[in-house]
Design a protein around this motif. Structure first.
Motif, PDB file in Angstrom:
ATOM      1  N   TYR A   6       0.665  -6.064 -57.879  1.00 36.86           N
ATOM      2  CA  TYR A   6       0.136  -5.894 -56.525  1.00 36.86           C
ATOM      3  C   TYR A   6      -1.316  -6.356 -56.455  1.00 36.86           C
ATOM      4  O   TYR A   6      -1.716  -7.063 -55.518  1.00 36.86           O
ATOM      5  N   ALA A   7      -2.111  -5.962 -57.446  1.00 39.28           N
ATOM      6  CA  ALA A   7      -3.510  -6.384 -57.467  1.00 39.28           C
ATOM      7  C   ALA A   7      -3.609  -7.908 -57.491  1.00 39.28           C
ATOM      8  O   ALA A   7      -4.459  -8.502 -56.816  1.00 39.28           O
ATOM      9  N   THR A   8      -2.728  -8.546 -58.256  1.00 40.86           N
ATOM     10  CA  THR A   8      -2.707 -10.008 -58.324  1.00 40.86           C
ATOM     11  C   THR A   8      -2.441 -10.623 -56.955  1.00 40.86           C
ATOM     12  O   THR A   8      -3.063 -11.624 -56.578  1.00 40.86           O
ATOM     13  N   LEU A   9      -1.533 -10.028 -56.190  1.00 42.11           N
ATOM     14  CA  LEU A   9      -1.241 -10.545 -54.855  1.00 42.11           C
ATOM     15  C   LEU A   9      -2.488 -10.519 -53.968  1.00 42.11           C
ATOM     16  O   LEU A   9      -2.724 -11.443 -53.183  1.00 42.11           O
ATOM     17  N   TYR A  10      -3.270  -9.465 -54.100  1.00 40.28           N
ATOM     18  CA  TYR A  10      -4.500  -9.385 -53.301  1.00 40.28           C
ATOM     19  C   TYR A  10      -5.538 -10.406 -53.749  1.00 40.28           C
ATOM     20  O   TYR A  10      -6.243 -10.998 -52.923  1.00 40.28           O
ATOM     21  N   ILE A  11      -5.621 -10.633 -55.043  1.00 40.49           N
ATOM     22  CA  ILE A  11      -6.547 -11.659 -55.547  1.00 40.49           C
ATOM     23  C   ILE A  11      -6.135 -13.027 -55.028  1.00 40.49           C
ATOM     24  O   ILE A  11      -6.975 -13.821 -54.587  1.00 40.49           O
ATOM     25  N   TRP A  12      -4.835 -13.324 -55.058  1.00 36.68           N
ATOM     26  CA  TRP A  12      -4.352 -14.591 -54.517  1.00 36.68           C
ATOM     27  C   TRP A  12      -4.712 -14.729 -53.042  1.00 36.68           C
ATOM     28  O   TRP A  12      -5.176 -15.776 -52.601  1.00 36.68           O
ATOM     29  N   ASN A  13      -4.474 -13.673 -52.280  1.00 37.58           N
ATOM     30  CA  ASN A  13      -4.772 -13.740 -50.855  1.00 37.58           C
ATOM     31  C   ASN A  13      -6.247 -13.975 -50.590  1.00 37.58           C
ATOM     32  O   ASN A  13      -6.612 -14.757 -49.709  1.00 37.58           O
ATOM     33  N   GLN A  14      -7.088 -13.316 -51.351  1.00 37.86           N
ATOM     34  CA  GLN A  14      -8.522 -13.524 -51.186  1.00 37.86           C
ATOM     35  C   GLN A  14      -8.916 -14.951 -51.542  1.00 37.86           C
ATOM     36  O   GLN A  14      -9.699 -15.593 -50.838  1.00 37.86           O
ATOM     37  N   TYR A  15      -8.337 -15.460 -52.610  1.00 36.16           N
ATOM     38  CA  TYR A  15      -8.653 -16.829 -53.035  1.00 36.16           C
ATOM     39  C   TYR A  15      -8.188 -17.832 -51.983  1.00 36.16           C
ATOM     40  O   TYR A  15      -8.898 -18.797 -51.668  1.00 36.16           O
ATOM     41  N   VAL A  16      -7.007 -17.589 -51.416  1.00 38.85           N
ATOM     42  CA  VAL A  16      -6.486 -18.468 -50.370  1.00 38.85           C
ATOM     43  C   VAL A  16      -7.415 -18.473 -49.161  1.00 38.85           C
ATOM     44  O   VAL A  16      -7.705 -19.516 -48.582  1.00 38.85           O
ATOM     45  N   ARG A  17      -7.877 -17.300 -48.772  1.00 37.59           N
ATOM     46  CA  ARG A  17      -8.750 -17.227 -47.600  1.00 37.59           C
ATOM     47  C   ARG A  17     -10.050 -17.998 -47.829  1.00 37.59           C
ATOM     48  O   ARG A  17     -10.569 -18.667 -46.930  1.00 37.59           O
ATOM     49  N   GLU A  18     -10.570 -17.929 -49.050  1.00 35.25           N
ATOM     50  CA  GLU A  18     -11.819 -18.613 -49.356  1.00 35.25           C
ATOM     51  C   GLU A  18     -11.614 -20.106 -49.607  1.00 35.25           C
ATOM     52  O   GLU A  18     -12.577 -20.870 -49.648  1.00 35.25           O
ATOM     53  N   ASN A  19     -10.363 -20.497 -49.803  1.00 31.23           N
ATOM     54  CA  ASN A  19     -10.042 -21.895 -50.109  1.00 31.23           C
ATOM     55  C   ASN A  19      -8.857 -22.286 -49.233  1.00 31.23           C
ATOM     56  O   ASN A  19      -7.711 -22.278 -49.682  1.00 31.23           O
ATOM     57  N   SER A  20      -9.122 -22.643 -48.004  1.00 29.57           N
ATOM     58  CA  SER A  20      -8.060 -22.786 -46.998  1.00 29.57           C
ATOM     59  C   SER A  20      -7.063 -23.890 -47.300  1.00 29.57           C
ATOM     60  O   SER A  20      -5.992 -23.932 -46.707  1.00 29.57           O
ATOM     61  N   SER A  21      -7.380 -24.792 -48.210  1.00 30.29           N
ATOM     62  CA  SER A  21      -6.444 -25.869 -48.530  1.00 30.29           C
ATOM     63  C   SER A  21      -5.356 -25.411 -49.500  1.00 30.29           C
ATOM     64  O   SER A  21      -4.420 -26.138 -49.772  1.00 30.29           O
ATOM     65  N   VAL A  22      -5.486 -24.207 -50.008  1.00 31.40           N
ATOM     66  CA  VAL A  22      -4.517 -23.681 -50.981  1.00 31.40           C
ATOM     67  C   VAL A  22      -3.441 -22.908 -50.241  1.00 31.40           C
ATOM     68  O   VAL A  22      -3.731 -22.081 -49.373  1.00 31.40           O
ATOM     69  N   GLU A  23      -2.179 -23.157 -50.572  1.00 35.61           N
ATOM     70  CA  GLU A  23      -1.089 -22.438 -49.936  1.00 35.61           C
ATOM     71  C   GLU A  23      -1.056 -21.000 -50.418  1.00 35.61           C
ATOM     72  O   GLU A  23      -1.355 -20.703 -51.570  1.00 35.61           O
ATOM     73  N   ASP A  24      -0.667 -20.093 -49.545  1.00 33.93           N
ATOM     74  CA  ASP A  24      -0.543 -18.688 -49.885  1.00 33.93           C
ATOM     75  C   ASP A  24       0.727 -18.477 -50.705  1.00 33.93           C
ATOM     76  O   ASP A  24       1.826 -18.426 -50.191  1.00 33.93           O
ATOM     77  N   ILE A  25       0.558 -18.309 -52.019  1.00 38.33           N
ATOM     78  CA  ILE A  25       1.703 -18.186 -52.921  1.00 38.33           C
ATOM     79  C   ILE A  25       2.517 -16.928 -52.647  1.00 38.33           C
ATOM     80  O   ILE A  25       3.688 -16.851 -52.971  1.00 38.33           O
ATOM     81  N   VAL A  26       1.896 -15.938 -52.017  1.00 40.48           N
ATOM     82  CA  VAL A  26       2.575 -14.675 -51.765  1.00 40.48           C
ATOM     83  C   VAL A  26       3.828 -14.865 -50.922  1.00 40.48           C
ATOM     84  O   VAL A  26       4.805 -14.151 -51.091  1.00 40.48           O
ATOM     85  N   VAL A  27       3.823 -15.820 -50.024  1.00 38.92           N
ATOM     86  CA  VAL A  27       4.950 -15.941 -49.095  1.00 38.92           C
ATOM     87  C   VAL A  27       6.009 -16.912 -49.586  1.00 38.92           C
ATOM     88  O   VAL A  27       6.954 -17.186 -48.877  1.00 38.92           O
ATOM     89  N   GLU A  28       5.904 -17.429 -50.781  1.00 33.16           N
ATOM     90  CA  GLU A  28       6.904 -18.369 -51.268  1.00 33.16           C
ATOM     91  C   GLU A  28       8.243 -17.665 -51.466  1.00 33.16           C
ATOM     92  O   GLU A  28       8.291 -16.525 -51.866  1.00 33.16           O
TER      93      GLU A  28
END
Length: 200
Positions: free
Chosen positions: A178-200
């Motif tokens: 779960y913590a990893t999912l939040y880190i991914w989401n934060q990274y995605v928000r700061e780097n808008s060209s990266v796809e949100d892996i959470v929703v794959e």
């Protein structure tokens, strides 16, 4: 059983939970399909992986039989490298031979699952952990091998080494997935060209 969100709110992930709300972790409907997605994602940009996945899923049924029946020329035409074709067919053969479903791993702990999966050609530690998280819905996986996880932790926490990251992640046990999912989401928000892996 404790609540992952309440538990993590007491750690340094807490602010991200407040920001993004509750992010669900679940068992994939199709374990083989989930593993194919992970192989496609290996070692290429997120944008390239998204394009290849779209073409692959449009052109083929993502089943062990269909992948084994597909000729390499057709698979290469959707952007798969020869190496990834070999890996996908290796996973397909394993899935058919072992008659694998998510339930096949229900009695195995995470380390045993990783040990089993990494016997398959093309499945390394990262792919095995992606399968644990997104295929089997395991709650306590920390994929420090993932570049986006490391970059996210560098940006959000200032951690620089894998040892520092593992040490920080220890406080998130037993909910490191779960913590990893939040880190991914934060990274995605700061780097808008990266796809949100959470929703794959």
């Amino acid at each position: 059983m404790s609540d992952p969100y309440e538990t993590l709110r007491e750690t340094d992930i807490g602010p991200l939970i407040e920001e993004y709300g509750e992010i669900e972790l679940s068992v994939a409907d199709d374990l083989f399909e989930r593993m194919v997605i992970s192989v496609v994602n290996q070692l290429i940009s997120t944008e390239a992986a998204r394009t290849i996945r779209g073409q692959l899923f449009d052109e083929f049924a993502i089943t062990p039989d269909a992948m084994l029946a597909a000729d390499d020329v057709s698979l290469r035409s959707v952007g798969l490298s020869p190496q990834k074709i070999e890996y996908i067919k290796s996973i397909a053969r394993w899935s058919k031979t072992e008659n694998i479903t998510a339930d096949s791993f229900s009695e195995m702990d995470d380390e045993a699952v990783i040990e089993e999966l990494t016997t398959i050609r093309g499945v390394g530690e990262w792919t095995a952990k992606m399968t644990l998280m997104f295929g089997l819905g395991r709650e306590d996986v920390f994929p420090v091998e993932d570049l986006a996880v490391r970059r996210g932790m560098e940006q959000y926490f200032g951690d620089e080494t894998r040892a520092e990251m593992r040490s920080r992640a220890a406080q998130w046990t037993p909910y490191r997935s779960y913590a990893t999912l939040y880190i991914w989401n934060q990274y995605v928000r700061e780097n808008s060209s990266v796809e949100d892996i959470v929703v794959e």
